[in-house]
Write a protein that holds these residues in place. Structure first.
Motif, PDB file in Angstrom:
ATOM      1  N   LEU A  29     -14.027   4.941  -5.398  1.00  0.00           N
ATOM      2  CA  LEU A  29     -12.805   5.149  -4.609  1.00  0.00           C
ATOM      3  C   LEU A  29     -12.000   6.352  -5.094  1.00  0.00           C
ATOM      4  O   LEU A  29     -10.948   6.657  -4.540  1.00  0.00           O
ATOM      5  N   HIS A  30     -12.499   7.005  -6.155  1.00  0.00           N
ATOM      6  CA  HIS A  30     -11.767   8.115  -6.788  1.00  0.00           C
ATOM      7  C   HIS A  30     -10.377   7.657  -7.226  1.00  0.00           C
ATOM      8  O   HIS A  30      -9.392   8.386  -7.102  1.00  0.00           O
ATOM      9  N   ILE A  35      -4.225   2.430  -3.205  1.00  0.00           N
ATOM     10  CA  ILE A  35      -5.058   3.069  -2.183  1.00  0.00           C
ATOM     11  C   ILE A  35      -6.086   2.100  -1.603  1.00  0.00           C
ATOM     12  O   ILE A  35      -6.647   2.351  -0.536  1.00  0.00           O
ATOM     13  N   ALA A  36      -6.326   0.999  -2.307  1.00  0.00           N
ATOM     14  CA  ALA A  36      -7.274  -0.007  -1.803  1.00  0.00           C
ATOM     15  C   ALA A  36      -7.103  -1.289  -2.594  1.00  0.00           C
ATOM     16  O   ALA A  36      -6.677  -1.266  -3.754  1.00  0.00           O
ATOM     17  N   LEU A  48      -6.608  -4.137  -7.434  1.00  0.00           N
ATOM     18  CA  LEU A  48      -5.802  -3.153  -6.713  1.00  0.00           C
ATOM     19  C   LEU A  48      -6.076  -1.797  -7.356  1.00  0.00           C
ATOM     20  O   LEU A  48      -5.875  -1.625  -8.563  1.00  0.00           O
ATOM     21  N   PHE A  49      -6.535  -0.846  -6.566  1.00  0.00           N
ATOM     22  CA  PHE A  49      -6.873   0.479  -7.076  1.00  0.00           C
ATOM     23  C   PHE A  49      -5.767   1.465  -6.712  1.00  0.00           C
ATOM     24  O   PHE A  49      -5.238   1.433  -5.591  1.00  0.00           O
ATOM     25  N   VAL A  50      -5.415   2.342  -7.661  1.00  0.00           N
ATOM     26  CA  VAL A  50      -4.262   3.227  -7.473  1.00  0.00           C
ATOM     27  C   VAL A  50      -4.644   4.687  -7.684  1.00  0.00           C
ATOM     28  O   VAL A  50      -5.655   5.008  -8.321  1.00  0.00           O
ATOM     29  N   HIS A 102       0.818  -1.209   0.000  1.00  0.00           N
ATOM     30  CA  HIS A 102       0.000   0.000   0.000  1.00  0.00           C
ATOM     31  C   HIS A 102       0.854   1.261   0.000  1.00  0.00           C
ATOM     32  O   HIS A 102       1.885   1.339   0.649  1.00  0.00           O
ATOM     33  N   ARG A 103       0.395   2.219  -0.772  1.00  0.00           N
ATOM     34  CA  ARG A 103       1.077   3.499  -0.976  1.00  0.00           C
ATOM     35  C   ARG A 103       2.424   3.330  -1.673  1.00  0.00           C
ATOM     36  O   ARG A 103       3.310   4.173  -1.547  1.00  0.00           O
TER      37      ARG A 103
END
Length: 230
Positions: free
Chosen positions: A167-168, A140-141, A131-133, A101-102
């Protein structure tokens, strides 16, 4: 209640000293399990149970992938030991997840592969993980979006895109497992990837890659040229 014999205590202490001096590099698989079991079995020799686990499940990885109910079928393995062994794999997945993450997964793709292979290892059905970035490709999630039967998953591209929008997220990486152990893509995998590419482009969301993970390795649609030039 009988106390542990001096020989058992001495053997446990030797195992722990070896670990402190050289980590697990010099350990055989049964010795790794034997050492772990000393923390849940205080008064018995754990070598026989460790070897029986490996024999029954055909390897260390499959021992750690096994359900607690399966572990309990081995002589010498009680609820505390089964819980401990289940916890090991989940702790490893949590460790890899926290490192991911991050982190820029385009610059460090192996971190994403390692986490996803650990998170989906041992599943007997297909699982779809995304995996959302953000705009800097930092995770980020991560969410499991679908779980299917052994050979099929009903995956709707719109659901994945909607999740990214909620999640933007600037983009996403899709991962799913092949329980067969063969990471080669099926025609359905290719059609899903094409549908997601088209849906993501329409809404200006970056589709980074579609990975298939399995015991036999992984397949990257981007590395295979499916996405065109990077």
């Amino acid at each position: 209640m009988p106390r542990p014999s001096a020989s058992h205590n001495g053997h446990r202490q030797r195992l722990r000293r070896r670990f402190k001096q050289a980590s697990l590099d010099s350990f055989q698989d049964y010795e790794i399990l034997e050492l772990l079991l000393t923390f849940s079995v205080p008064r018995k020799d754990t070598k026989a149970a460790a070897k029986d686990l490996l024999r029954r499940h055909k390897g260390l990885a499959k021992v750690l992938d096994a359900d607690e109910s399966e572990l309990l079928k081995t002589a010498g393995i009680g609820p505390r030991s089964a819980l401990l062994l289940s916890l090991v794999k989940q702790a490893c997945a949590a460790y890899l997840r926290s490192r991911l993450h991050r982190r820029d997964i385009v610059e460090s793709p192996q971190a994403a592969i390692d986490y996803c292979r650990m998170a989906l290892a041992g599943k007997t059905h297909e699982v779809i993980l995304a995996l959302f970035v953000d705009t800097r490709n930092r995770v980020i999630a991560d969410k499991i979006l679908f779980e299917g039967t052994l050979d099929q998953s009903a995956v709707y591209p719109r659901r994945i895109i909607e999740e990214a929008l909620s999640l933007h997220a600037s983009g996403f990486l899709l991962v799913h497992n092949h329980p067969s152990g063969n990471p080669s893509p099926s025609p359905e995998d290719g059609r899903l990837t094409q549908s997601l590419l088209e849906a993501a482009q329409t809404l200006d969301i970056r589709f980074l890659d579609h990975l298939i993970v399995a015991r036999g390795g992984y397949h990257s649609f981007r590395e295979a040229g499916f996405f065109g030039k990077k």
